[in-house]
Design a protein around this motif. Structure first.
Motif, PDB file in Angstrom:
ATOM      1  N   PHE A  94      22.484 -18.957  79.383  1.00  0.00           N
ATOM      2  CA  PHE A  94      23.231 -19.930  80.173  1.00  0.00           C
ATOM      3  C   PHE A  94      23.690 -19.247  81.456  1.00  0.00           C
ATOM      4  O   PHE A  94      24.110 -18.086  81.441  1.00  0.00           O
ATOM      5  CB  PHE A  94      24.445 -20.439  79.404  1.00  0.00           C
ATOM      6  N   GLY A  95      23.617 -19.986  82.547  1.00  0.00           N
ATOM      7  CA  GLY A  95      24.146 -19.459  83.800  1.00  0.00           C
ATOM      8  C   GLY A  95      23.128 -19.304  84.900  1.00  0.00           C
ATOM      9  O   GLY A  95      23.498 -19.022  86.041  1.00  0.00           O
ATOM     10  N   GLY A  96      21.840 -19.448  84.583  1.00  0.00           N
ATOM     11  CA  GLY A  96      20.811 -19.363  85.615  1.00  0.00           C
ATOM     12  C   GLY A  96      20.790 -18.022  86.314  1.00  0.00           C
ATOM     13  O   GLY A  96      20.672 -16.969  85.675  1.00  0.00           O
ATOM     14  N   ASN A  97      20.937 -18.039  87.646  1.00  0.00           N
ATOM     15  CA  ASN A  97      20.888 -16.800  88.431  1.00  0.00           C
ATOM     16  C   ASN A  97      22.133 -15.934  88.242  1.00  0.00           C
ATOM     17  O   ASN A  97      22.131 -14.769  88.640  1.00  0.00           O
ATOM     18  CB  ASN A  97      20.719 -17.127  89.919  1.00  0.00           C
ATOM     19  N   ARG A  98      23.166 -16.525  87.652  1.00  0.00           N
ATOM     20  CA  ARG A  98      24.368 -15.762  87.309  1.00  0.00           C
ATOM     21  C   ARG A  98      24.580 -15.855  85.805  1.00  0.00           C
ATOM     22  O   ARG A  98      25.433 -16.606  85.328  1.00  0.00           O
ATOM     23  CB  ARG A  98      25.582 -16.312  88.062  1.00  0.00           C
ATOM     24  N   ALA A 104      21.524 -18.791  70.976  1.00  0.00           N
ATOM     25  CA  ALA A 104      20.429 -19.264  70.136  1.00  0.00           C
ATOM     26  C   ALA A 104      20.489 -20.783  70.165  1.00  0.00           C
ATOM     27  O   ALA A 104      21.502 -21.375  69.769  1.00  0.00           O
ATOM     28  CB  ALA A 104      20.580 -18.750  68.715  1.00  0.00           C
ATOM     29  N   THR A 105      19.456 -21.422  70.674  1.00  0.00           N
ATOM     30  CA  THR A 105      19.477 -22.871  70.817  1.00  0.00           C
ATOM     31  C   THR A 105      19.048 -23.539  69.517  1.00  0.00           C
ATOM     32  O   THR A 105      18.206 -23.032  68.778  1.00  0.00           O
ATOM     33  CB  THR A 105      18.555 -23.333  71.956  1.00  0.00           C
ATOM     34  N   ARG A 143      28.671 -12.810  75.411  1.00  0.00           N
ATOM     35  CA  ARG A 143      29.178 -13.125  76.744  1.00  0.00           C
ATOM     36  C   ARG A 143      28.707 -12.016  77.673  1.00  0.00           C
ATOM     37  O   ARG A 143      28.713 -10.837  77.297  1.00  0.00           O
ATOM     38  CB  ARG A 143      30.698 -13.175  76.746  1.00  0.00           C
ATOM     39  N   LEU A 144      28.303 -12.396  78.875  1.00  0.00           N
ATOM     40  CA  LEU A 144      27.719 -11.425  79.799  1.00  0.00           C
ATOM     41  C   LEU A 144      28.647 -11.139  80.961  1.00  0.00           C
ATOM     42  O   LEU A 144      29.306 -12.029  81.492  1.00  0.00           O
ATOM     43  CB  LEU A 144      26.380 -11.943  80.330  1.00  0.00           C
ATOM     44  N   ARG A 145      28.682  -9.875  81.318  1.00  0.00           N
ATOM     45  CA  ARG A 145      29.427  -9.443  82.494  1.00  0.00           C
ATOM     46  C   ARG A 145      28.563  -8.435  83.241  1.00  0.00           C
ATOM     47  O   ARG A 145      28.202  -7.388  82.709  1.00  0.00           O
ATOM     48  CB  ARG A 145      30.764  -8.814  82.103  1.00  0.00           C
TER      49      ARG A 145
END
Length: 206
Positions: A94-98, A104-105, A143-145
């Protein structure tokens, strides 16, 4: 300031701090969670969620006061649905370019989408704002950072054969959390069993 005014102000602040953050969700069985957890690792900047906190969100409600929380818990009890199967079939971002999350869908089956739509309809009835985003059923793994799109693409390319065993949903729950970041711990405030589907009787042989 008058001591009575101070006491009232402090009480209001305490209630606001204790205000529950609510959402409805489907729990992930431990054996399925263990399979999903095998996809963890290998992505810089990822904060991986413990498998015990995996869930499939149906409707995020947000921070509400006790009165609204009670209304939510009551109206969800009006739902009458049968058990159904959920299947997680791929990993995505999720988030596209960011990029902001690895998920998991889930296969958007009719029973799942109908259950989520009923949550949406009932919660709007008691005055909650509509959900602004299209519903995409998923389980958040991380979660991504500061993870770049290239790093995420490399991670996903090495896990293109992700599969998790399907599982039966026998209830949904109302969760609370006071973690503003996400990822648990969560508390089950109420649970709502689903009924076993009616089985058509076989005609008697003559």
């Amino acid at each position: 300031m008058h001591p009575v005014v101070t006491a009232i102000r402090d009480a209001i602040l305490l209630r606001e701090l204790a205000m529950p953050r609510l959402f409805t969700a489907i729990e992930i069985p431990a054996d399925v969670g263990n399979v999903i957890a095998m996809a963890r690792g290998g992505l810089p900047g990822a904060r991986w969620i413990d498998s015990e906190f995996y869930h499939l969100t149906l409707r995020f409600i947000g921070d509400v006061d006790d009165l609204i929380a009670r209304e939510v818990a009551f109206i969800l009890g009006q739902i009458r649905r049968s058990t159904f199967e959920v299947k997680l079939d791929s990993l995505s971002v999720f988030g596209g370019n960011r990029p902001r999350a690895i998920v998991a869908t889930a296969v958007p089956s009719q029973p799942l989408l109908e259950l989520q739509s009923e949550h949406e309809r009932l919660l709007r009835r008691i005055g909650l704002e509509p959900e602004g985003r299209k519903y995409t059923p998923h389980v958040t793994l991380a979660r991504l950072r500061d993870s770049s799109s290239l790093q995420v693409a490399d991670y996903l390319s090495t896990r293109g054969h992700f599969r998790a065993p399907p599982f039966e949903v026998s209830r949904f729950v109302l969760f609370s959390s006071r973690d503003s970041v996400g990822g648990g711990p969560y508390v089950v405030e109420a649970d709502y069993p689903l009924a076993e589907p009616m089985r058509q009787a076989m005609p008697a042989r003559r």
